[in-house]
Design an enzyme around this catalytic site. Structure first.
Site, short mmCIF file in Angstrom:
data_model
loop_
_atom_site.label_atom_id
_atom_site.label_comp_id
_atom_site.label_asym_id
_atom_site.label_seq_id
_atom_site.Cartn_x
_atom_site.Cartn_y
_atom_site.Cartn_z
N HIS A 186 1.06 -1.20 -0.06
CA HIS A 186 0.14 -0.11 -0.11
C HIS A 186 0.67 1.32 0.04
CE1 HIS A 186 0.23 1.15 4.36
NE2 HIS A 186 0.13 -0.12 4.55
N ASP A 205 5.69 1.72 7.05
CA ASP A 205 4.54 1.23 6.87
C ASP A 205 3.73 2.28 5.51
OD1 ASP A 205 1.94 0.58 6.92
OD2 ASP A 205 1.51 1.36 8.86
N GLU A 239 -5.10 2.02 2.13
CA GLU A 239 -5.07 0.68 3.20
C GLU A 239 -5.44 1.27 4.50
OE1 GLU A 239 -3.48 -2.24 6.00
OE2 GLU A 239 -2.85 -0.13 5.70
N GLU A 240 -4.96 2.37 4.94
CA GLU A 240 -5.18 2.74 6.37
C GLU A 240 -6.59 3.26 6.48
OE1 GLU A 240 -2.73 2.06 8.32
OE2 GLU A 240 -0.82 2.28 7.39
N ASP A 267 3.62 -5.68 3.30
CA ASP A 267 3.03 -4.41 3.91
C ASP A 267 4.19 -4.57 5.52
OD1 ASP A 267 2.11 -2.42 5.68
OD2 ASP A 267 -0.02 -3.18 5.70
N HIS A 345 2.56 4.91 12.22
CA HIS A 345 1.27 5.88 12.32
C HIS A 345 1.99 6.97 13.03
CE1 HIS A 345 -1.73 2.21 11.37
NE2 HIS A 345 -0.69 2.38 10.58
ZN LIG Z 1 0.45 -0.88 6.62
#
Ligand SMILES: [Zn+2]
Ligand SMILES: *[C@@H]1O[C@H](CO)[C@@H](O)[C@H](O)[C@H]1NC(C)=O
Length: 377
Positions: A186, A205, A239-240, A267, A345
């Site tokens: 992603h 990520d 994706e998130e 991922d 994140h």
């Molecule tokens: Zn991810």
């Protein structure tokens, strides 16, 4: 007397609606979606519920995993009885050792570093932000440059109702109607505290999986890869935001009757916990056991990584979108799930974070190259 098709469809939908979970009518979906509400599924087989964007961002902040099915719900109801994958798919012994070994020797870590430098320089790659859209344009331009002048390769945007498009590149394959081999990552990133404007370099990520696939694609093109069966590389949007891009694509493939040999998800591939022997964790939930065993064989044959099995739960990455639509998928992750990168994140998901390892993520580029050759060679 012929019964009008629309009546048959209406009756069929009534039957589906009365037997399965309560059916959400399309009038409700169009009204609520126009109000900015999102239809969110929080567990397997659970009836989806309406949430505001703020409530959805709260789910992201608390790292609750979910599918946002607002844009796919109606189509997926219509095709719920489709049986796309008729013949069983099997995965043979490895047979391309010399060509894979030759190809992985040409992987360039410096290309991966340059590409990840560009991806992390966007303020964030959130799927609804302008810089998220810019990142998708950059990925499409990058793969188009790699494929320029080559025959049998197409690169296209898969557009969505939000700003950031997914990107798909396809090697047509000698038999272009045979089941497709898919490699996915992603492209989006998120700052859980402030999705739209917060800093989210997303190095691990999922900048890591994104550059694994960019470099694997470059290697295959430079080697004149001409597979027997089709091979696609997918860079998913959103994706998130609830596995948005991958579920839109997988649902569309099912509706169009596309057969898939197997989808491998990368991922988070760059973090390995300090002091721990580097491994990949192959997830056993929402994946296909035979395809996962095949991937384990590839890891053992072509990389330096150990293999462990683990679970990551409902909706943890895009492999779940393929699984949900009846397709075989596998997920090769950077570490045991409980030992993953603590910086994701946030603004700290950078290439200088503790545990970020270029040599670790390099192994996943090897896996991607090997997967393409051994699945479709
Ligand atoms: Zn991810
Ligand atoms: C191409 O693939 C399709 C679908 O798997 C198969 O039915 C067909 O026989 C294949 N064609 C050739 C020429 O191998």
């Amino acid at each position: 007397m012929a019964i009008p098709l629309s009546l048959v469809v209406a009756l069929a939908l009534c039957l589906v609606g009365s037997q399965a979970a309560p059916f959400i009518p399309s009038s409700e979906i169009s009204v609520k979606a126009a109000q900015g509400l999102r239809l969110i599924e929080l567990g397997e087989g659970l009836q989806p519920v309406w949430k505001t964007e703020d409530e959805k961002e709260e789910l992201i902040r608390s790292q609750t995993r979910f599918f946002d099915v607002t844009d796919t719900y109606e189509l997926s109801q219509k095709i719920s009885n489709f049986k796309v994958q008729s013949a069983e798919i099997s995965y043979g012994e490895l047979s391309q050792q010399s060509i894979v070994t030759d190809a992985i020797a040409t992987i360039s870590l410096s290309n991966m570093q340059t590409n990840l430098g560009t991806l992390t320089s966007f303020n964030n790659r959130y799927y609804r932000s302008s810089t998220g859209a810019d990142a998708s344009t950059w990925i499409l331009n990058t793969v188009r440059t790699i494929a320029a002048g080559k025959s049998g390769i197409t690169a296209s945007a898969f557009t969505h109702s939000w700003a950031q498009s997914s990107t798909i590149v396809r090697f047509a394959g000698k038999n272009s109607s045979a089941p497709v081999t898919i490699l996915g990552a992603h492209m989006d990133s998120v700052n859980g505290g402030s999705p739209m404007n917060g800093r989210a370099p997303g190095a691990d990520d999922d900048g890591s999986g994104t550059v694994n696939l960019l470099e694997a694609f470059r290697v295959l093109v430079s080697k004149g890869f001409a597979p027997a069966t089709p091979v696609e590389f997918h860079w998913y949007s959103g994706e998130e935001g609830g596995l948005l891009g991958s579920n839109a694509i997988a649902t569309r493939y099912k509706a169009d009757g596309v057969k898939v040999k197997g989808a491998l998800q990368l991922d988070m591939t760059a973090y390995t916990p300090p002091g721990v022997t580097p491994v990949t964790a192959l997830m056993t939930d929402f994946t296909d056991p035979a395809l996962s065993d095949f991937v384990a064989n590839l890891v053992q044959a072509y990389t330096t990584l150990g293999v462990v099995r683990d679970k990551c739960g409902y909706g943890c990455s895009d492999h779940a979108s393929w699984n949900r639509n009846g397709y075989p998928s596998a997920f090769s992750f950077e570490a045991r799930f409980s030992q993953d990168n603590p910086a994701i994140h946030s603004s700290s998901d950078t290439t200088t974070a503790t545990g970020f390892s270029w040599s670790h993520t390099l192994e996943f580029t090897k896996l991607a190259v090997a997967f393409a050759y051994e699945m479709a060679g």
